[in-house]
Design a protein around this motif. Structure first.
Motif, PDB file in Angstrom:
ATOM      1  N   VAL A  98      -5.187   0.458  -9.834  1.00 40.31           N
ATOM      2  CA  VAL A  98      -4.122   1.346  -9.374  1.00 40.31           C
ATOM      3  C   VAL A  98      -3.578   2.166 -10.545  1.00 40.31           C
ATOM      4  O   VAL A  98      -3.348   1.637 -11.632  1.00 40.31           O
ATOM      5  CB  VAL A  98      -2.991   0.526  -8.709  1.00 40.31           C
ATOM      6  N   ASP A  99      -3.367   3.466 -10.318  1.00 41.96           N
ATOM      7  CA  ASP A  99      -2.869   4.323 -11.395  1.00 41.96           C
ATOM      8  C   ASP A  99      -1.417   3.992 -11.721  1.00 41.96           C
ATOM      9  O   ASP A  99      -0.695   3.399 -10.913  1.00 41.96           O
ATOM     10  CB  ASP A  99      -3.000   5.802 -11.006  1.00 41.96           C
ATOM     11  N   ALA A 100      -0.992   4.399 -12.913  1.00 40.07           N
ATOM     12  CA  ALA A 100       0.326   4.030 -13.440  1.00 40.07           C
ATOM     13  C   ALA A 100       1.466   4.511 -12.546  1.00 40.07           C
ATOM     14  O   ALA A 100       2.451   3.802 -12.330  1.00 40.07           O
ATOM     15  CB  ALA A 100       0.498   4.580 -14.850  1.00 40.07           C
ATOM     16  N   ALA A 101       1.346   5.721 -12.009  1.00 39.43           N
ATOM     17  CA  ALA A 101       2.415   6.275 -11.175  1.00 39.43           C
ATOM     18  C   ALA A 101       2.587   5.463  -9.895  1.00 39.43           C
ATOM     19  O   ALA A 101       3.714   5.151  -9.480  1.00 39.43           O
ATOM     20  CB  ALA A 101       2.116   7.732 -10.839  1.00 39.43           C
ATOM     21  N   THR A 102       1.474   5.097  -9.271  1.00 33.75           N
ATOM     22  CA  THR A 102       1.532   4.291  -8.042  1.00 33.75           C
ATOM     23  C   THR A 102       2.060   2.905  -8.340  1.00 33.75           C
ATOM     24  O   THR A 102       2.831   2.338  -7.561  1.00 33.75           O
ATOM     25  CB  THR A 102       0.134   4.189  -7.399  1.00 33.75           C
ATOM     26  N   GLU A 110      -5.460  -4.521 -21.903  1.00 38.27           N
ATOM     27  CA  GLU A 110      -6.230  -3.483 -22.585  1.00 38.27           C
ATOM     28  C   GLU A 110      -6.835  -2.498 -21.598  1.00 38.27           C
ATOM     29  O   GLU A 110      -7.011  -1.317 -21.903  1.00 38.27           O
ATOM     30  CB  GLU A 110      -7.350  -4.122 -23.416  1.00 38.27           C
ATOM     31  N   THR A 111      -7.148  -2.992 -20.411  1.00 38.24           N
ATOM     32  CA  THR A 111      -7.792  -2.145 -19.407  1.00 38.24           C
ATOM     33  C   THR A 111      -6.803  -1.487 -18.448  1.00 38.24           C
ATOM     34  O   THR A 111      -7.196  -0.728 -17.572  1.00 38.24           O
ATOM     35  CB  THR A 111      -8.797  -2.973 -18.586  1.00 38.24           C
ATOM     36  N   GLY A 112      -5.539  -1.782 -18.577  1.00 34.92           N
ATOM     37  CA  GLY A 112      -4.536  -1.183 -17.702  1.00 34.92           C
ATOM     38  C   GLY A 112      -3.384  -2.116 -17.422  1.00 34.92           C
ATOM     39  O   GLY A 112      -3.195  -3.122 -18.103  1.00 34.92           O
ATOM     40  N   GLU A 113      -2.592  -1.756 -16.403  1.00 39.42           N
ATOM     41  CA  GLU A 113      -1.421  -2.549 -16.036  1.00 39.42           C
ATOM     42  C   GLU A 113      -1.625  -3.210 -14.680  1.00 39.42           C
ATOM     43  O   GLU A 113      -2.325  -2.678 -13.815  1.00 39.42           O
ATOM     44  CB  GLU A 113      -0.180  -1.665 -16.001  1.00 39.42           C
ATOM     45  N   GLN A 114      -0.982  -4.348 -14.501  1.00 40.07           N
ATOM     46  CA  GLN A 114      -1.043  -5.072 -13.239  1.00 40.07           C
ATOM     47  C   GLN A 114       0.346  -5.579 -12.859  1.00 40.07           C
ATOM     48  O   GLN A 114       1.194  -5.791 -13.720  1.00 40.07           O
ATOM     49  CB  GLN A 114      -1.992  -6.272 -13.337  1.00 40.07           C
ATOM     50  N   LEU A 115       0.537  -5.778 -11.544  1.00 43.19           N
ATOM     51  CA  LEU A 115       1.756  -6.401 -11.043  1.00 43.19           C
ATOM     52  C   LEU A 115       1.397  -7.736 -10.407  1.00 43.19           C
ATOM     53  O   LEU A 115       0.386  -7.849  -9.711  1.00 43.19           O
ATOM     54  CB  LEU A 115       2.432  -5.508 -10.000  1.00 43.19           C
ATOM     55  N   PHE A 116       2.252  -8.728 -10.651  1.00 42.32           N
ATOM     56  CA  PHE A 116       2.010 -10.066 -10.120  1.00 42.32           C
ATOM     57  C   PHE A 116       3.250 -10.601  -9.402  1.00 42.32           C
ATOM     58  O   PHE A 116       4.382 -10.353  -9.828  1.00 42.32           O
ATOM     59  CB  PHE A 116       1.642 -11.043 -11.245  1.00 42.32           C
ATOM     60  N   PHE A 117       3.005 -11.339  -8.309  1.00 42.22           N
ATOM     61  CA  PHE A 117       4.064 -12.114  -7.677  1.00 42.22           C
ATOM     62  C   PHE A 117       4.342 -13.326  -8.558  1.00 42.22           C
ATOM     63  O   PHE A 117       3.418 -13.922  -9.097  1.00 42.22           O
ATOM     64  CB  PHE A 117       3.635 -12.638  -6.310  1.00 42.22           C
TER      65      PHE A 117
END
Length: 258
Positions: free
Chosen positions: A18-22, A57-64
């Motif tokens: 998922v892109d940073a803005a989303t 390193e490969t991007g950002e993630q969101l976690f519960f």
């Protein structure tokens, strides 16, 4: 997050694709919709925390992030009894009612309906023997709604409606009913399942809306569960507190008979 000895479960909400803005929009939208859950505090509810944002390193993630409850679900507790052709005693069923109704009352007064009460989602906590509610269906619905709104894919199965078969009425699923009666129904179905050792789908006849298995209970307790399982609004209890009052009256009447 919590105390030093708190354990957590962490699972993916938004994947790295998922892109940073989303991702930023997803976090803001979810945190807004789930704020009531973050504020909910009760010793017999698995605590939910704000989304965890991780930079890789490969991007950002969101976690519960949720509190992990060490213990055993009532579905698993029942299994060895079923193999021995046994089930929960009435005293155990009454005790569970007394212990879980105040939890539901607190949740409902806080504006939260669980929506998926079943034997798998009630855990006997190892540390103190208290029953704890986990896996709130209404929380899962918020996550699904945010994913759908932002067109996020690859972040788990799409949830159109929540509720374990047999522990929520087809009518409640169809109309998306979210009031307290849905939780009272799920709790009663769970208790009747524990009292008989039979699955709710076996005990319930959807064509007539009737239940079997009450012969394992005294008429007094059976009457309370029947009202909790009623599909007719005029027969349903007005709240978890109303069920508690009926349970107390039943106990008083029975002690007076002895």
């Amino acid at each position: 997050l919590g105390s030093d000895d708190t354990l957590y479960t962490i699972r993916e909400f938004v994947p790295q694709t998922v892109d940073a803005a989303t991702l930023t929009k997803a976090k803001a939208l979810f945190d807004e919709k789930a704020s009531t859950f973050y504020e909910l505090r009760h010793g017999q509810v698995s605590q939910v925390y704000p989304l965890l944002q991780v930079n890789n390193e490969t991007g950002e993630q969101l976690f519960f992030v949720q509190e992990y409850i060490e213990g055993t679900s009532y579905a698993k507790i029942l299994q060895p009894r079923q193999r021995a052709n046994a089930h929960f005693r009435e005293t155990e069923i009454s005790q569970l009612l007394y212990e879980l109704l105040p939890v539901l009352s607190h949740c409902h007064n806080s504006g939260i309906v669980h929506k998926d009460i079943c034997p798998e989602n009630v855990v006997l906590r190892q540390s103190d023997g208290a029953p704890v509610l986990i896996n709130f269906g209404s929380f899962q619905e918020i996550a699904a709604a945010v994913r759908a709104q932002l067109g996020i894919e690859g972040a788990g199965p799409v949830v159109t409606s929540v509720g374990t078969a047999g522990y929520v009425t087809p009518e409640q699923l169809a109309i998306g009913k979210v009031d307290h009666s849905r939780d009272l129904y799920g709790l009663a179905a769970t208790l009747l399942m524990l009292a008989t050792g039979k699955d709710a789908k076996v005990l319930h006849d959807p064509s007539t809306g009737t239940w079997t298995g009450f012969e394992h209970l005294t008429p007094e307790l059976g009457k309370i569960l029947k009202r909790m399982l009623s599909a007719r609004p005029n027969e349903q209890y007005s709240s978890a507190d109303a069920v508690l009052a009926a349970l107390s009256d039943m106990s008083g009447d029975m002690s007076g008979d002895t």
